[in-house]
Design a protein around this motif. Structure first.
Motif, PDB file in Angstrom:
ATOM      1  N   ARG A 187      54.142 -22.732 -14.759  1.00  0.00           N
ATOM      2  CA  ARG A 187      53.488 -22.145 -13.583  1.00  0.00           C
ATOM      3  C   ARG A 187      52.466 -21.088 -13.982  1.00  0.00           C
ATOM      4  O   ARG A 187      51.489 -20.857 -13.262  1.00  0.00           O
ATOM      5  CB  ARG A 187      54.530 -21.521 -12.651  1.00  0.00           C
ATOM      6  CG  ARG A 187      55.450 -22.509 -11.965  1.00  0.00           C
ATOM      7  CD  ARG A 187      56.289 -21.793 -10.921  1.00  0.00           C
ATOM      8  NE  ARG A 187      57.068 -20.718 -11.530  1.00  0.00           N
ATOM      9  CZ  ARG A 187      58.295 -20.873 -12.014  1.00  0.00           C
ATOM     10  NH1 ARG A 187      58.876 -22.060 -11.973  1.00  0.00           N
ATOM     11  NH2 ARG A 187      58.946 -19.844 -12.533  1.00  0.00           N
ATOM     12  N   ASP A 188      52.685 -20.439 -15.101  1.00  0.00           N
ATOM     13  CA  ASP A 188      51.771 -19.390 -15.544  1.00  0.00           C
ATOM     14  C   ASP A 188      50.474 -19.952 -16.100  1.00  0.00           C
ATOM     15  O   ASP A 188      49.487 -19.215 -16.236  1.00  0.00           O
ATOM     16  CB  ASP A 188      52.442 -18.522 -16.614  1.00  0.00           C
ATOM     17  CG  ASP A 188      53.740 -17.895 -16.111  1.00  0.00           C
ATOM     18  OD1 ASP A 188      53.842 -17.672 -14.889  1.00  0.00           O
ATOM     19  OD2 ASP A 188      54.644 -17.667 -16.940  1.00  0.00           O
ATOM     20  N   GLY A 189      50.471 -21.227 -16.448  1.00  0.00           N
ATOM     21  CA  GLY A 189      49.280 -21.823 -17.032  1.00  0.00           C
ATOM     22  C   GLY A 189      49.110 -21.398 -18.488  1.00  0.00           C
ATOM     23  O   GLY A 189      49.949 -20.706 -19.072  1.00  0.00           O
ATOM     24  N   LEU A 190      47.994 -21.822 -19.067  1.00  0.00           N
ATOM     25  CA  LEU A 190      47.727 -21.526 -20.469  1.00  0.00           C
ATOM     26  C   LEU A 190      46.233 -21.399 -20.678  1.00  0.00           C
ATOM     27  O   LEU A 190      45.459 -22.252 -20.232  1.00  0.00           O
ATOM     28  CB  LEU A 190      48.290 -22.648 -21.363  1.00  0.00           C
ATOM     29  CG  LEU A 190      48.051 -22.497 -22.866  1.00  0.00           C
ATOM     30  CD1 LEU A 190      48.803 -21.284 -23.410  1.00  0.00           C
ATOM     31  CD2 LEU A 190      48.478 -23.765 -23.593  1.00  0.00           C
ATOM     32  N   ASP A 191      45.823 -20.304 -21.322  1.00  0.00           N
ATOM     33  CA  ASP A 191      44.421 -20.100 -21.674  1.00  0.00           C
ATOM     34  C   ASP A 191      44.236 -20.419 -23.148  1.00  0.00           C
ATOM     35  O   ASP A 191      44.855 -19.792 -24.021  1.00  0.00           O
ATOM     36  CB  ASP A 191      43.998 -18.652 -21.390  1.00  0.00           C
ATOM     37  CG  ASP A 191      43.982 -18.353 -19.901  1.00  0.00           C
ATOM     38  OD1 ASP A 191      43.513 -19.218 -19.140  1.00  0.00           O
ATOM     39  OD2 ASP A 191      44.462 -17.267 -19.526  1.00  0.00           O
ATOM     40  N   LEU A 192      43.380 -21.401 -23.432  1.00  0.00           N
ATOM     41  CA  LEU A 192      43.177 -21.845 -24.799  1.00  0.00           C
ATOM     42  C   LEU A 192      41.687 -22.055 -25.035  1.00  0.00           C
ATOM     43  O   LEU A 192      41.044 -22.848 -24.324  1.00  0.00           O
ATOM     44  CB  LEU A 192      43.950 -23.145 -25.051  1.00  0.00           C
ATOM     45  CG  LEU A 192      44.055 -23.617 -26.501  1.00  0.00           C
ATOM     46  CD1 LEU A 192      44.816 -22.596 -27.346  1.00  0.00           C
ATOM     47  CD2 LEU A 192      44.741 -24.980 -26.561  1.00  0.00           C
ATOM     48  N   PHE A 193      41.133 -21.343 -25.999  1.00  0.00           N
ATOM     49  CA  PHE A 193      39.709 -21.426 -26.333  1.00  0.00           C
ATOM     50  C   PHE A 193      38.819 -21.176 -25.099  1.00  0.00           C
ATOM     51  O   PHE A 193      37.802 -21.830 -24.885  1.00  0.00           O
ATOM     52  CB  PHE A 193      39.368 -22.787 -26.923  1.00  0.00           C
ATOM     53  CG  PHE A 193      40.142 -23.110 -28.164  1.00  0.00           C
ATOM     54  CD1 PHE A 193      39.938 -22.387 -29.337  1.00  0.00           C
ATOM     55  CD2 PHE A 193      41.101 -24.109 -28.154  1.00  0.00           C
ATOM     56  CE1 PHE A 193      40.660 -22.673 -30.484  1.00  0.00           C
ATOM     57  CE2 PHE A 193      41.831 -24.401 -29.293  1.00  0.00           C
ATOM     58  CZ  PHE A 193      41.611 -23.688 -30.467  1.00  0.00           C
ATOM     59  N   GLY A 194      39.257 -20.236 -24.277  1.00  0.00           N
ATOM     60  CA  GLY A 194      38.482 -19.894 -23.099  1.00  0.00           C
ATOM     61  C   GLY A 194      38.622 -20.868 -21.944  1.00  0.00           C
ATOM     62  O   GLY A 194      37.926 -20.726 -20.933  1.00  0.00           O
ATOM     63  N   ILE A 195      39.509 -21.855 -22.057  1.00  0.00           N
ATOM     64  CA  ILE A 195      39.724 -22.849 -21.004  1.00  0.00           C
ATOM     65  C   ILE A 195      41.111 -22.608 -20.414  1.00  0.00           C
ATOM     66  O   ILE A 195      42.095 -22.455 -21.144  1.00  0.00           O
ATOM     67  CB  ILE A 195      39.627 -24.281 -21.562  1.00  0.00           C
ATOM     68  CG1 ILE A 195      38.269 -24.498 -22.220  1.00  0.00           C
ATOM     69  CG2 ILE A 195      39.842 -25.303 -20.454  1.00  0.00           C
ATOM     70  CD1 ILE A 195      38.146 -25.837 -22.908  1.00  0.00           C
TER      71      ILE A 195
END
Length: 385
Positions: A187-195
């Protein structure tokens, strides 16, 4: 190609030369590189897997991601049923019962403060138990009798879930949480390489890797192994397989248990995807459609089952514009398919045309030689001397 040297034996003063007959067909050299069919199909599968992983970068709308997640869960289910129907040749009309066992087991545990990922071992144990319960006393049956028993088992599971307070009765279970790891949740999501990847996309990736990679690879390896060869022997002729020393009962029981495990794991993903389950999700129609996916694609064929699962899961969505005519058109397409290609879209014996012959311009009769004159097997040189 090596040949055995002639063998000589003397009997009652006569010398016999025993020489094995020459082969009538010369075995061609094995193909190398991408001309080898299995290696070529592995490359195609890898490319398609990369395209599936790239889908959120192409179109990340909630509708597309939701349909894609359901499709890959359906592939996982179809591959599990392919073990029972495609490999072992056992007609199973209640396979959705294992799907329900996995979904309800994970749903009940997850809604009682257990992380969803920790429910996996409990689901595996529950599905093994369900496979033993249905397979233990009934796998000595064959053909239509076995189909009727499995159909009854599927209805028993659905009615049990409909009447137990533990499973929520007719209302089912709602509020099933998604996957969590050490305090971090999808639910928190994931930020990876600015995405930023939201929870739905992360669940989609989980379904792709579990249903499209792990399950396909595992079931394919099972089919090519010793147990898979035993299943195919039982499918071709059970009496002959038993006469050759195969324990057909244990082999069929293993097929049911392995199929049940993959069905239960798919149930975990579906529970996390829908966040709610109810008995109406596990009716007989869904089992029939799943069996149709295996038959439509090609029983025992990994590419065929994948294609059949995608057709069954995506065709209703593609025909959504026709509204009330959708299921009629869907049924007509299936009937036409069974009339003009009953072996399925991609049978287990199918080979791509450009991979059928290893060398360009090679004739199908290449390698066949004419029989020579039979040689005399008795050496009378000592007698004449």
């Amino acid at each position: 190609m090596t040949t055995r040297a002639p063998e000589t034996r003397s009997v009652h003063g006569l010398t016999y030369r025993i020489e094995p007959p020459a082969p009538t067909r010369v075995r061609p050299a094995p193909a190398r590189g991408l001309r080898e069919p299995r290696r070529f199909m592995s490359l195609v599968g890898g490319v398609l897997l990369l395209l599936a992983l790239a889908l959120p970068f192409i179109n990340a709308s909630p509708y597309i991601i939701s349909i894609g997640t359901s499709a890959f869960i359906y592939i996982m289910l179809a591959m599990g049923l392919n073990i029972v129907v495609g490999y072992a040749g056992l007609l199973d009309l209640g396979y959705y019962a294992f799907f329900a066992v996995g979904a309800y087991t994970s749903g009940v545990l997850a809604t009682n403060e257990m992380p969803l990922v920790l429910t996996v071992p409990f689901v595996i144990v529950a599905c093994i138990g369900a496979g033993l319960i249905i397979g233990g006393p009934t796998l000595r049956l064959r053909s239509d009798y076995l189909a009727i028993v499995t159909l009854g088992f599927g209805e028993i599971i659905r009615l049990t879930a409909n009447n137990l307070d533990l499973t929520g009765g007719p209302s089912g279970i709602s509020g099933i949480p998604t996957f969590e790891f050490l305090g971090w949740s999808f639910r928190d999501g994931l930020d990876l390489f600015g995405i930023h990847f939201n929870g739905k996309i992360l669940l989609y990736y989980t379904a792709v890797l579990a249903g499209g990679a792990f399950t396909v690879l595992a079931v394919s390896r099972l089919g090519r192994g010793r147990l898979g060869r035993a299943w195919r022997a039982i499918k071709d002729d059970e009496d002959a397989a038993e006469a050759m020393g195969i324990n057909t009962y244990l082999a069929k029981l293993a097929a049911y248990v392995m199929g049940a495990i993959f069905g239960g794991l798919a149930g975990i993903l579906m529970a996390a995807h829908q966040t709610a389950i109810s008995p109406t999700s596990f009716v007989f129609l869904n089992s029939a459609l799943l069996l149709m996916a295996v038959v439509l694609g090609g029983m025992g064929s990994t590419p065929g089952v994948i294609i059949g699962a995608l057709v069954i899961s995506l065709a209703p969505e593609l025909l959504r514009d026709f509204s009330s005519w959708r299921y009629l058109l869907f049924g007509v397409l299936l009937v036409l398919m069974m009339l003009f290609r009953p072996q399925g879209l991609w049978p287990s014996t199918a080979v791509l045309p450009f991979l059928r012959f290893r060398a360009r311009g090679r004739s199908p009769r290449e390698g066949f030689t004419d029989h020579g004159e039979p040689s005399e097997n008795v050496d009378r040189s000592e007698e004449l001397a």
